[in-house]
Design an enzyme around this catalytic site. Structure first.
Site, PDB file in Angstrom:
ATOM      1  N   ASP A 104       3.411   7.845 -32.475  1.00 56.88           N
ATOM      2  CA  ASP A 104       4.164   7.741 -33.722  1.00 56.88           C
ATOM      3  C   ASP A 104       4.380   9.120 -34.340  1.00 56.88           C
ATOM      4  OD1 ASP A 104       4.635   5.122 -35.706  1.00 56.88           O
ATOM      5  OD2 ASP A 104       3.604   4.685 -33.835  1.00 56.88           O
ATOM      6  N   ASP A 211       8.909   7.052 -37.303  1.00 57.31           N
ATOM      7  CA  ASP A 211       8.708   6.146 -38.423  1.00 57.31           C
ATOM      8  C   ASP A 211       9.755   6.396 -39.516  1.00 57.31           C
ATOM      9  OD1 ASP A 211       6.836   4.178 -39.703  1.00 57.31           O
ATOM     10  OD2 ASP A 211       6.578   5.789 -41.157  1.00 57.31           O
ATOM     11  N   GLU A 269      13.129   3.944 -36.416  1.00 60.32           N
ATOM     12  CA  GLU A 269      13.327   2.702 -37.162  1.00 60.32           C
ATOM     13  C   GLU A 269      14.650   2.746 -37.927  1.00 60.32           C
ATOM     14  OE1 GLU A 269       9.486   0.608 -38.852  1.00 60.32           O
ATOM     15  OE2 GLU A 269       9.558   2.692 -39.488  1.00 60.32           O
ATOM     16  N   HIS A 343       3.853  -4.093 -35.022  1.00 57.62           N
ATOM     17  CA  HIS A 343       2.751  -4.095 -35.980  1.00 57.62           C
ATOM     18  C   HIS A 343       3.189  -4.466 -37.393  1.00 57.62           C
ATOM     19  CE1 HIS A 343       4.765  -0.287 -36.351  1.00 57.62           C
ATOM     20  NE2 HIS A 343       4.175  -0.076 -37.513  1.00 57.62           N
ATOM     21  N   ASP A 344       4.488  -4.519 -37.651  1.00 53.87           N
ATOM     22  CA  ASP A 344       5.004  -4.796 -38.997  1.00 53.87           C
ATOM     23  C   ASP A 344       5.489  -6.231 -39.184  1.00 53.87           C
ATOM     24  OD1 ASP A 344       4.609  -2.392 -40.342  1.00 53.87           O
ATOM     25  OD2 ASP A 344       6.471  -1.520 -39.590  1.00 53.87           O
TER      26      ASP A 344
END
Length: 573
Positions: A104, A211, A269, A343-344
């Site tokens: 990340d 991110d 993202e 993960h979100d």
């Protein structure tokens, strides 16, 4: 959106990426928290599924207010996870297997414990003051102090926090402990590039998942956001910080750095982005910003990430968004990716399939067919390969540990004690909380799912169904979800021209029960039929595919003109 005669095929277009949430993956030192050694021990499992790239969520030094997305040092490792030597070993073990390793890149903000912010907040004259976004207070007609604007944090409340030391507010689009960096400051940019990007490229990393890539740049005037939620004092400021012109400049600078180290994967993202033309500005190869972006329009159908206004959605909506982003790459130099979990977001079998004991495995396999036949780079999240589910509806709110879940719950509870409203809030959390994806990996039917032998148990409660759903239980069962994923990913590799790179056409746009699409490449095509319901559905097989047996189906028995509950099939002609 333009056309391109030839489209390049870098390695990452055909990659199958396995995402690891390290705290919940595998604990090898019995402290209740997953660690890097646990990932090293599990590389054979990851590779056996058919994945060839490991994406590691943040393992950097962090106070862990937001589970590592609040970084206090980009060049150090959180001791909860291990050491820098462990990361070097993990990277080397991946490369020894012919696998890639990405991490990340979290650079919209740092932790408030990062030395840069500590200096920035120390005084208004500090050289790093302008590395973050500071503004004086506003005052109303009664002389009450107010934040500089009405922007809402993605984690509830104002996006501004008052700092007593220097008597100003600082901006944080997430938690107060995650102050936003000021990307207008060129010295700050260079420091981030050196510390967060070049440092890891020098170590041999194969790329980054970027991110919140659309929100680095803020309109310097920081104007109030338009009122889109009349019930709230705080409003989404995305109009003034989403997709601003300068963000493309920043991403080009990052790509210019990564390209000095060979062919690296970058995936960012998109967040709430729905406009395909803007998406192409990010991922068009000729623009040299990022390789691809995660679209959340499909996985967040019915709600917005970190916002809790949740509605029911139809299969037609799901199909429309899925097909839209599949076709996005046709006749352009852009690229897309396919995913239903990370993960979100909540577990896909609970959200888009059926997680009841009767249909869980079948519907998980049906979703595996959808993903494995989808255009773009495929992303698989830990536990998805065994059909892990959302946590039981009987769990109390105390078991939900995510900052977003807890902040939402506290804000509702502070506002009212109305039981119906509180029950509604808890129902929302049970539907889409990020916690569902963060329960410990279920390796076996041993206590805590074999995730840890720690006496006090894991950092977060293991889903109660680990006795029925585990890697160990499925590894040698040819009818298991895990075995089916292995089959599907092998077929994806075998038919990569059609599945990874082919065109997409939805055949039953208005059908509320089934999803039928055709994938096509030069001289080859495939038909995929999926039943998203627990009832048999009629299926019409086009002339081109009649008379041929399915290449694969998720049921042992199939009927030519009927799809059984949650059945999926693939035909190739």
């Amino acid at each position: 959106m333009g056309s391109l005669a030839t489209i390049a095929k870098p390695w990452w277009k055909d990659a199958v990426v396995y995402q690891v949430w390290p705290a919940s993956f595998k604990d090898t030192n019995q402290d209740g928290v997953g660690d890097i050694r646990g990932v090293i021990e599990s590389l054979d499992h990851i590779q056996s599924i058919g994945a060839d790239t490991v994406w590691m969520c943040p393992i950097y030094a962090s106070p862990r207010i937001d589970f590592g997305y609040d970084i206090s040092d980009y060049e150090a490792i959180d001791p909860n996870f291990g050491t820098m030597a462990d990361v070097d070993d993990l990277m080397q073990e991946c490369h020894n297997r012919g696998m890639k390793f990405i991490m990340d890149l979290v650079i919209n903000h740092t932790s408030d414990q990062h030395k840069w912010f500590q200096e920035s907040r120390s005084s208004k004259t500090n050289p790093k003051r302008d590395w973050y976004i500071w503004r004086p207070a506003k005052y109303d007609e009664k002389g009450q102090r107010l934040p500089p604007n009405n922007w809402r944090s993605n984690f509830v409340g104002s996006a501004w926090t008052w700092d007593e030391t220097t008597q100003e507010y600082y901006l944080h689009l997430f938690a107060p402990e995650q102050p936003d960096l000021n990307w207008d400051n060129l010295k700050m940019r260079k420091a981030v590039y050196d510390s967060a990007v070049r440092f890891w490229l020098e170590k041999g990393i194969d790329g980054f998942r970027i991110d919140t890539m659309t929100i680095y740049s803020k309109n310097p005037a920081l104007p109030d956001a338009p009122i889109t939620d009349p019930t709230s004092e705080w409003q989404s400021g995305r109009k003034w910080y989403g997709d601003q012109p300068k963000v493309f400049e920043i991403l080009k600078e990052i790509t210019a750095i990564t390209s000095q180290y060979g062919e690296k994967m970058t995936v960012g993202e998109f967040g709430a982005l729905k406009n395909l033309n803007v998406a192409l500005d990010y991922v068009g190869a000729s623009n040299r910003c990022v390789g691809m972006g995660f679209q959340f329009e499909t996985v967040c159908v019915g709600y917005a990430l970190n916002h809790w206004h949740i509605r029911n959605f139809s299969l037609q909506e799901f199909k429309q968004t899925f097909g839209k982003w599949q076709q996005f790459v046709e006749e352009t130099d852009g690229w897309t990716c396919a995913f239903l979990e990370n993960h979100d977001i909540a577990r896909s079998v609970s959200r888009f399939g059926n997680d009841s004991p009767r249909y869980r495995a079948t519907s998980a396999k049906m979703l595996a067919i959808l993903l494995a036949t989808s255009t773009g780079t495929l992303f698989l999240y830990q536990g998805q390969e065994i059909g892990m589910t959302n946590v039981p509806a009987t769990w109390p709110i105390e078991e939900y540990l995510d900052i977003s879940s807890q902040n939402y719950w506290k804000s509702v509870k502070t506002a009212t004690d109305d039981k119906a409203v509180l029950d509604g809030a808890l129902a929302n959390i049970r539907k889409v909380a990020r916690d569902h994806a963060r329960t410990p990996m279920q390796w076996s039917d041993k206590p805590h799912g074999g995730f840890t032998t720690c006496g006090k148990g894991p950092w977060m409660r293991t889903n109660d169904n680990y006795v029925d759903i585990s890697v160990e239980k499925q590894a040698h069962d040819p009818d298991s979800v895990l075995s089916f994923w292995k089959q599907m990913l092998a077929l994806r590799k075998q038919y990569s021209d059609i599945f990874v790179h082919g065109t997409w056409r939805t055949m039953d746009v208005e059908n509320p029960a089934t999803m039928t699409f055709v994938k096509q490449a030069e001289g080859e095509k495939a038909l995929v039929v999926l039943n998203f319901t627990d009832q048999p559905q009629p299926v019409k097989i086009p002339e081109d595919f009649r008379g041929s047996k399915p290449l694969i189906t998720n049921l042992n028995q199939w009927y030519p003109e009927t799809l059984s509950a949650y059945e999926g099939r693939v035909y190739v002609a």
